[in-house]
Motif scaffolding. Structure first.
Motif, PDB file in Angstrom:
ATOM      1  N   VAL A 161       0.800  -1.235   0.000  1.00 35.22           N
ATOM      2  CA  VAL A 161       0.000   0.000   0.000  1.00 35.22           C
ATOM      3  C   VAL A 161       0.828   1.278   0.000  1.00 35.22           C
ATOM      4  CG1 VAL A 161      -2.137  -0.915   0.968  1.00 35.22           C
ATOM      5  CG2 VAL A 161      -0.305  -0.183   2.506  1.00 35.22           C
ATOM      6  N   SER A 162       2.131   1.168   0.161  1.00 38.62           N
ATOM      7  CA  SER A 162       2.965   2.371   0.126  1.00 38.62           C
ATOM      8  C   SER A 162       4.326   2.017  -0.447  1.00 38.62           C
ATOM      9  CB  SER A 162       3.093   2.936   1.552  1.00 38.62           C
ATOM     10  OG  SER A 162       4.417   3.314   1.858  1.00 38.62           O
ATOM     11  N   GLY A 163       4.876   2.920  -1.216  1.00 42.65           N
ATOM     12  CA  GLY A 163       6.212   2.684  -1.774  1.00 42.65           C
ATOM     13  C   GLY A 163       7.256   2.641  -0.673  1.00 42.65           C
ATOM     14  N   HIS A 164       7.151   3.567   0.256  1.00 43.51           N
ATOM     15  CA  HIS A 164       8.105   3.622   1.361  1.00 43.51           C
ATOM     16  C   HIS A 164       8.054   2.317   2.157  1.00 43.51           C
ATOM     17  CE1 HIS A 164       9.961   4.979   5.140  1.00 43.51           C
ATOM     18  NE2 HIS A 164      10.509   5.948   4.438  1.00 43.51           N
ATOM     19  N   THR A 166       7.086  -0.486   1.192  1.00 42.10           N
ATOM     20  CA  THR A 166       7.556  -1.620   0.388  1.00 42.10           C
ATOM     21  C   THR A 166       9.031  -1.891   0.683  1.00 42.10           C
ATOM     22  OG1 THR A 166       5.982  -1.115  -1.355  1.00 42.10           O
ATOM     23  CG2 THR A 166       7.865  -2.478  -1.982  1.00 42.10           C
ATOM     24  N   ASN A 167       9.834  -0.828   0.665  1.00 42.81           N
ATOM     25  CA  ASN A 167      11.262  -1.014   0.950  1.00 42.81           C
ATOM     26  C   ASN A 167      11.493  -1.405   2.404  1.00 42.81           C
ATOM     27  OD1 ASN A 167      12.449  -0.644  -1.528  1.00 42.81           O
ATOM     28  ND2 ASN A 167      12.645   1.572  -1.302  1.00 42.81           N
ATOM     29  N   VAL A 168      10.811  -0.722   3.308  1.00 44.37           N
ATOM     30  CA  VAL A 168      11.032  -1.000   4.737  1.00 44.37           C
ATOM     31  C   VAL A 168      10.722  -2.466   5.035  1.00 44.37           C
ATOM     32  CG1 VAL A 168      10.320  -0.465   7.093  1.00 44.37           C
ATOM     33  CG2 VAL A 168      10.550   1.387   5.423  1.00 44.37           C
ATOM     34  N   ILE A 260      16.738  -3.215  -6.936  1.00 42.55           N
ATOM     35  CA  ILE A 260      16.762  -1.926  -7.630  1.00 42.55           C
ATOM     36  C   ILE A 260      15.448  -1.204  -7.380  1.00 42.55           C
ATOM     37  CG2 ILE A 260      16.974  -0.798  -9.877  1.00 42.55           C
ATOM     38  CD1 ILE A 260      18.301  -3.754 -10.545  1.00 42.55           C
ATOM     39  N   ASP A 261      15.552   0.022  -6.910  1.00 39.66           N
ATOM     40  CA  ASP A 261      14.372   0.845  -6.642  1.00 39.66           C
ATOM     41  C   ASP A 261      14.112   1.697  -7.885  1.00 39.66           C
ATOM     42  OD1 ASP A 261      12.756   3.028  -5.935  1.00 39.66           O
ATOM     43  OD2 ASP A 261      13.416   2.987  -3.844  1.00 39.66           O
ATOM     44  N   GLU A 262      12.980   1.440  -8.513  1.00 40.92           N
ATOM     45  CA  GLU A 262      12.657   2.105  -9.788  1.00 40.92           C
ATOM     46  C   GLU A 262      11.648   3.238  -9.615  1.00 40.92           C
ATOM     47  OE1 GLU A 262      13.774   0.987 -13.217  1.00 40.92           O
ATOM     48  OE2 GLU A 262      13.047  -1.077 -13.220  1.00 40.92           O
ATOM     49  N   ALA A 263      11.587   3.804  -8.397  1.00 43.74           N
ATOM     50  CA  ALA A 263      10.612   4.875  -8.149  1.00 43.74           C
ATOM     51  C   ALA A 263      10.679   5.955  -9.229  1.00 43.74           C
ATOM     52  CB  ALA A 263      10.858   5.496  -6.773  1.00 43.74           C
ATOM     53  N   HIS A 264      11.910   6.333  -9.623  1.00 45.67           N
ATOM     54  CA  HIS A 264      12.050   7.449 -10.566  1.00 45.67           C
ATOM     55  C   HIS A 264      12.538   7.021 -11.940  1.00 45.67           C
ATOM     56  CE1 HIS A 264      11.286  10.282  -7.337  1.00 45.67           C
ATOM     57  NE2 HIS A 264      12.000   9.456  -6.578  1.00 45.67           N
ATOM     58  N   SER A 265      12.628   5.711 -12.174  1.00 43.19           N
ATOM     59  CA  SER A 265      13.062   5.266 -13.505  1.00 43.19           C
ATOM     60  C   SER A 265      11.924   4.637 -14.300  1.00 43.19           C
ATOM     61  CB  SER A 265      14.250   4.299 -13.409  1.00 43.19           C
ATOM     62  OG  SER A 265      14.042   3.316 -12.422  1.00 43.19           O
ATOM     63  N   GLY A 292       9.394  -0.876  -7.160  1.00 44.22           N
ATOM     64  CA  GLY A 292       8.958   0.399  -7.747  1.00 44.22           C
ATOM     65  C   GLY A 292       7.799   0.965  -6.951  1.00 44.22           C
ATOM     66  N   THR A 293       7.418   2.186  -7.272  1.00 43.86           N
ATOM     67  CA  THR A 293       6.260   2.782  -6.591  1.00 43.86           C
ATOM     68  C   THR A 293       5.133   2.964  -7.596  1.00 43.86           C
ATOM     69  OG1 THR A 293       6.800   5.085  -7.020  1.00 43.86           O
ATOM     70  CG2 THR A 293       7.803   4.097  -5.086  1.00 43.86           C
ATOM     71  N   LEU A 294       3.921   3.032  -7.061  1.00 42.34           N
ATOM     72  CA  LEU A 294       2.757   3.304  -7.910  1.00 42.34           C
ATOM     73  C   LEU A 294       2.424   4.796  -7.902  1.00 42.34           C
ATOM     74  CD1 LEU A 294       0.429   0.341  -6.771  1.00 42.34           C
ATOM     75  CD2 LEU A 294       2.199   0.365  -8.550  1.00 42.34           C
ATOM     76  N   SER A 295       3.136   5.542  -7.050  1.00 35.17           N
ATOM     77  CA  SER A 295       2.712   6.924  -6.793  1.00 35.17           C
ATOM     78  C   SER A 295       3.247   7.914  -7.814  1.00 35.17           C
ATOM     79  CB  SER A 295       3.202   7.351  -5.406  1.00 35.17           C
ATOM     80  OG  SER A 295       4.618   7.301  -5.339  1.00 35.17           O
ATOM     81  N   LYS A 296       4.174   7.505  -8.649  1.00 37.84           N
ATOM     82  CA  LYS A 296       4.794   8.487  -9.547  1.00 37.84           C
ATOM     83  C   LYS A 296       4.234   8.286 -10.957  1.00 37.84           C
ATOM     84  CE  LYS A 296       8.283   9.023  -6.122  1.00 37.84           C
ATOM     85  NZ  LYS A 296       7.657   8.378  -4.971  1.00 37.84           N
ATOM     86  N   THR A 297       4.953   7.585 -11.816  1.00 37.32           N
ATOM     87  CA  THR A 297       4.413   7.371 -13.170  1.00 37.32           C
ATOM     88  C   THR A 297       3.043   6.694 -13.137  1.00 37.32           C
ATOM     89  OG1 THR A 297       6.548   7.346 -14.258  1.00 37.32           O
ATOM     90  CG2 THR A 297       4.823   6.014 -15.267  1.00 37.32           C
ATOM     91  N   CYS A 301      -1.091   5.107  -5.607  1.00 41.62           N
ATOM     92  CA  CYS A 301      -0.475   5.103  -4.292  1.00 41.62           C
ATOM     93  C   CYS A 301      -0.152   3.650  -3.951  1.00 41.62           C
ATOM     94  CB  CYS A 301      -1.499   5.656  -3.305  1.00 41.62           C
ATOM     95  SG  CYS A 301      -0.859   5.871  -1.668  1.00 41.62           S
ATOM     96  N   GLY A 302       1.099   3.363  -3.647  1.00 42.26           N
ATOM     97  CA  GLY A 302       1.491   1.992  -3.324  1.00 42.26           C
ATOM     98  C   GLY A 302       2.877   1.692  -3.858  1.00 42.26           C
ATOM     99  N   GLY A 303       3.332   0.469  -3.640  1.00 41.71           N
ATOM    100  CA  GLY A 303       4.649   0.066  -4.145  1.00 41.71           C
ATOM    101  C   GLY A 303       4.592  -1.399  -4.537  1.00 41.71           C
TER     102      GLY A 303
HETATM  103  C1  LIG Z   1      13.677   6.261  -4.461  1.00 41.96           C
HETATM  104  C2  LIG Z   1      12.364   6.209  -3.735  1.00 41.96           C
HETATM  105  N1  LIG Z   1      11.948   5.051  -3.203  1.00 41.96           N
HETATM  106  C3  LIG Z   1      10.797   4.962  -2.542  1.00 41.96           C
HETATM  107  C4  LIG Z   1       9.978   6.058  -2.387  1.00 41.96           C
HETATM  108  C5  LIG Z   1       8.687   5.917  -1.632  1.00 41.96           C
HETATM  109  O1  LIG Z   1       7.632   5.882  -2.528  1.00 41.96           O
HETATM  110  P1  LIG Z   1       6.171   6.420  -2.146  1.00 41.96           P
HETATM  111  O2  LIG Z   1       6.267   7.919  -2.110  1.00 41.96           O
HETATM  112  O3  LIG Z   1       5.348   5.928  -3.270  1.00 41.96           O
HETATM  113  O4  LIG Z   1       5.820   5.865  -0.823  1.00 41.96           O
HETATM  114  C6  LIG Z   1      10.354   7.280  -2.919  1.00 41.96           C
HETATM  115  C7  LIG Z   1       9.502   8.461  -2.760  1.00 41.96           C
HETATM  116  O5  LIG Z   1       9.714   9.529  -3.244  1.00 41.96           O
HETATM  117  C8  LIG Z   1      11.589   7.372  -3.615  1.00 41.96           C
HETATM  118  O6  LIG Z   1      12.017   8.517  -4.121  1.00 41.96           O
END
Ligand SMILES: Cc1ncc(COP(=O)(O)O)c(C=O)c1O
Length: 450
Positions: A161-164, A166-168, A260-265, A292-297, A301-303
């Motif tokens: 449910v959150s990108g953040h 997801t990594n944690v 690999i974190d693809e949040a911005h790629s 990756g995150t669902l919140s950007k491209t 909201c999610g990861g």
């Molecule tokens: C590199 C990276 N990973 C993870 C996140 C967390 O993603 P989210 O904002 O979708 O929770 C971000 C948020 O900006 C990010 O820049």
């Protein structure tokens, strides 16, 4: 913020010194006022230990806000958007050119995406109201996971449910005390939090420096059970891209896992926007965890983590952030699925984004703005070098109809304080010309060079 300011003591940074003094003075006065203590039993417990309002960290933040006001600066954060935020946004009834949202392909606000979310609400409601293991599945969740797994050329995918989170939860759960985590020194906070939670030994390596990482792996990998290498597809502060094939080689050579974190790629790199894997022509099996995150491209909201079948199954049955948290809501899943389909059907959006990003970077370089490590992706920093001037520049641009946020210590070091521009495919060339000219003009004025 205050300590870091000492790195810059030349004349243009005078406001930083003044602000430091002001913050110190406010904190000194408050410390005197709060000197009273209570004494339950033998231990002396300071007021600040049981009242958040008196906590030094809370007070330091308040002091910084007060210092801003005393310098006649407006707090640039939490501005209220009254419309869809793409290339433009509306704040207090006025339209601004907008660089403050990661809506890279302009898909949040796209009619088809909004309609998909509305249809999902009509069919399934706004929430699934429990963890997926308990509340059961909604077809749209699995469809999204399948589409992401296919895009990433791997067997399966899990959506959180959150990108953040997801990594944690992924890093925190898959690694433990007997393991070691090597991460780029500029890794996102969510990865660092995951590494801390895991209890694994944490070894940051210099930014993008795979040669040093090779040495570190040689020195330390053998002392641990599992090893993780964590990198990002595009770094969120500078917009630069790692040489991923070199990291894949290290992963294979040292028998490590690669995440690999693809949040911005995602949506940004590769002909179709499939991300850094497509950019370098790699296979899904070249890494272990494609996050990756669902919140950007992907406009929601999610990861997610796209990976092998076994690890995805294991995460679905045991990762705390999945097992003990609600499943992604139907409208969020449907919006991301629709956004992904548009990205795949309309690769011209990715081409336009790349052209606009290049235009911004070329113009900024022509104007001799400091764009740091920027690699021509959609994240473009303009490094200013001190917090107060970054805020003043953001304020000045807002007055000229441009919305862009400053990034300050501790997100970056004080001398790396900056404005960070997120380009989207929805920006016009004219908006970018106008913006870069305004940034160069206002920065020169603030530095007294105009
Ligand atoms: C590199 C990276 N990973 C993870 C996140 C967390 O993603 P989210 O904002 O979708 O929770 C971000 C948020 O900006 C990010 O820049």
């Amino acid at each position: 913020m205050a300590d870091e300011a000492s790195a810059h003591e030349d004349a243009p940074n005078k406001p930083v010194q003044q602000k430091r003094e002001l913050v110190k003075e406010i904190l000194r006065k408050r410390a005197q006022q709060n000197a009273s203590v209570v004494k339950p039993g033998k231990r002396v417990i300071d007021e600040s230990a049981h009242k958040f309002a008196l906590d030094p960290a809370v007070q330091a933040l308040r002091a910084q806000h007060e210092a801003l006001a005393r310098h006649g600066l407006q707090n640039p954060y939490f501005l209220v958007n009254e419309s869809i935020a793409r290339g433009v946004t509306t704040i207090k009834g006025r339209e601004f050119i907008n660089f403050a949202n990661y809506n890279y392909l302009g898909l949040s606000g796209e009619a088809t995406v909004s309609q998909a979310a509305k249809d999902a609400i009509d069919q399934y409601g706004t929430s699934v109201s429990a963890s997926r293991i308990a509340s059961g599945e909604r077809p749209v969740q699995a469809k999204l996971e399948r589409a992401l797994a296919e895009m990433m050329d791997v067997e399966d995918c899990i959506v959180f449910v959150s990108g953040h989170a997801t990594n944690v939860t992924t890093i925190g759960h898959l690694f433990g005390h007997s393991d070691v985590i090597f991460h780029d020194e500029l890794a996102h906070n969510s990865a660092i939090q995951g590494a801390l939670l895991s209890g694994a030994k944490r070894i940051p390596f210099p930014h993008n420096d795979w040669r040093t990482l090779d040495r570190l792996l040689g020195d330390f990998r053998g002392d641990h059970h599992k090893a993780l290498i964590f990198v990002e597809g595009v770094y969120s502060m500078d917009g630069d891209v790692p040489e991923l094939p070199r990291f894949v080689e290290l992963r294979n050579k040292h028998r490590a896992f690669l995440m690999i974190d693809e949040a911005h790629s995602l949506g940004v790199l590769g002909e179709r926007g499939y991300g850094i894997r497509e950019h370098f022509g790699l296979k899904g099996s070249d890494a272990d965890l494609w996050m990756g995150t669902l919140s950007k491209t992907l406009a929601s909201c999610g990861g997610y983590v796209a990976a092998g079948r076994e690890v995805v199954e294991y995460l679905k049955y045991s990762a705390p952030g999945f097992l003990y948290s609600v499943g992604i809501s139907p409208p969020n899943a449907a919006a991301s699925l629709a956004a992904l389909e548009i990205m795949q059907d309309e690769p011209q959006r990715v081409t336009t984004l790349r052209a606009r990003s290049k235009l911004f970077l070329d113009l900024a370089r022509q104007k001799k703005l400091d764009t740091g490590h920027s690699g021509g992706t959609a994240v473009i920093p303009v490094i200013v070098g001190d917090s107060m001037m970054s805020i003043a520049l953001s304020n000045a641009l807002l007055a000229r109809g441009i919305n862009v946020q400053p990034v300050l210590y501790p997100a970056v070091s004080e001398k790396a304080s900056r404005l960070r521009f997120f380009v989207t495919s929805a920006h016009t060339e004219e908006q970018i010309h106008q913006t870069v000219a305004a940034v160069a003009g206002e920065l020169a004025r603030l530095r007294g060079n105009a």
